[in-house]
Design a protein around this motif. Structure first.
Motif, PDB file in Angstrom:
ATOM      1  N   ARG A 182     -22.090  16.365   6.098  1.00 22.22           N
ATOM      2  CA  ARG A 182     -21.101  17.291   5.524  1.00 22.22           C
ATOM      3  C   ARG A 182     -21.616  17.893   4.222  1.00 22.22           C
ATOM      4  NH1 ARG A 182     -17.104  13.162   6.084  1.00 22.22           N
ATOM      5  NH2 ARG A 182     -16.515  13.167   8.246  1.00 22.22           N
ATOM      6  N   GLU A 183     -22.209  17.056   3.379  1.00 18.78           N
ATOM      7  CA  GLU A 183     -22.738  17.551   2.103  1.00 18.78           C
ATOM      8  C   GLU A 183     -23.839  18.571   2.327  1.00 18.78           C
ATOM      9  OE1 GLU A 183     -23.752  14.779  -1.028  1.00 18.78           O
ATOM     10  OE2 GLU A 183     -22.238  13.375  -0.277  1.00 18.78           O
ATOM     11  N   VAL A 184     -24.731  18.304   3.278  1.00 14.57           N
ATOM     12  CA  VAL A 184     -25.809  19.252   3.580  1.00 14.57           C
ATOM     13  C   VAL A 184     -25.218  20.564   4.078  1.00 14.57           C
ATOM     14  CG1 VAL A 184     -27.724  19.729   5.180  1.00 14.57           C
ATOM     15  CG2 VAL A 184     -27.606  17.532   3.989  1.00 14.57           C
ATOM     16  N   ASP A 185     -24.229  20.476   4.962  1.00 12.42           N
ATOM     17  CA  ASP A 185     -23.581  21.694   5.462  1.00 12.42           C
ATOM     18  C   ASP A 185     -22.929  22.472   4.330  1.00 12.42           C
ATOM     19  OD1 ASP A 185     -24.378  21.082   8.032  1.00 12.42           O
ATOM     20  OD2 ASP A 185     -22.438  20.252   8.635  1.00 12.42           O
ATOM     21  N   ASP A 186     -22.214  21.775   3.456  1.00 13.09           N
ATOM     22  CA  ASP A 186     -21.552  22.436   2.321  1.00 13.09           C
ATOM     23  C   ASP A 186     -22.571  23.088   1.393  1.00 13.09           C
ATOM     24  OD1 ASP A 186     -19.104  21.620   3.279  1.00 13.09           O
ATOM     25  OD2 ASP A 186     -18.871  19.974   1.838  1.00 13.09           O
ATOM     26  N   LEU A 187     -23.638  22.373   1.089  1.00 15.76           N
ATOM     27  CA  LEU A 187     -24.665  22.935   0.206  1.00 15.76           C
ATOM     28  C   LEU A 187     -25.365  24.119   0.848  1.00 15.76           C
ATOM     29  CD1 LEU A 187     -26.184  19.657  -1.288  1.00 15.76           C
ATOM     30  CD2 LEU A 187     -24.828  21.379  -2.501  1.00 15.76           C
ATOM     31  N   SER A 188     -25.597  24.035   2.149  1.00  7.28           N
ATOM     32  CA  SER A 188     -26.216  25.159   2.860  1.00  7.28           C
ATOM     33  C   SER A 188     -25.322  26.387   2.810  1.00  7.28           C
ATOM     34  CB  SER A 188     -26.497  24.783   4.314  1.00  7.28           C
ATOM     35  OG  SER A 188     -27.474  23.784   4.384  1.00  7.28           O
ATOM     36  N   GLU A 189     -24.035  26.159   2.999  1.00  6.92           N
ATOM     37  CA  GLU A 189     -23.089  27.273   2.941  1.00  6.92           C
ATOM     38  C   GLU A 189     -23.046  27.877   1.540  1.00  6.92           C
ATOM     39  OE1 GLU A 189     -18.317  27.822   3.464  1.00  6.92           O
ATOM     40  OE2 GLU A 189     -19.353  26.485   4.873  1.00  6.92           O
TER      41      GLU A 189
END
Length: 93
Positions: free
Chosen positions: A63-70
């Motif tokens: 989730r953190e990786v997805d949020d940071l990517s976004e």
């Protein structure tokens, strides 16, 4: 484990992992998990709990990786092309 299962593993040539090796791996996993890392040695944590916490931790990391990517995509979309190109080149190094 049934005899049939045991024989099939032996005949297939796969190596078995010992209970001690599994316990060592569980301890190593526990040391990597923030939720369980600070548990005292005297506080026994079940292998099931360590595995469950590991799954939760990995889900949270995803989730953190997805949020940071976004957030990074939004940042790159809102910056001028020269800055965006610079940021992209830094990220690909």
């Amino acid at each position: 484990m049934s005899g049939r299962r045991s024989r099939s593993r032996q005949s297939s040539g796969t190596s078995r992992i010992s209970e001690d090796q599994i316990n060592d791996l569980i301890i190593k996993l526990q040391q990597l998990l923030p939720e369980l890392r600070d548990s005292r040695r005297s506080d026994k944590v079940s292998a099931a709990r360590v595995l469950q916490e590991t799954c939760n931790y990995i889900r949270n990391l995803h989730r953190e990786v997805d949020d940071l990517s976004e957030r990074l995509s939004e940042l790159l979309a809102n910056t001028d092309t020269a800055q965006a190109a610079l940021i992209r080149s830094l990220l690909t190094q």
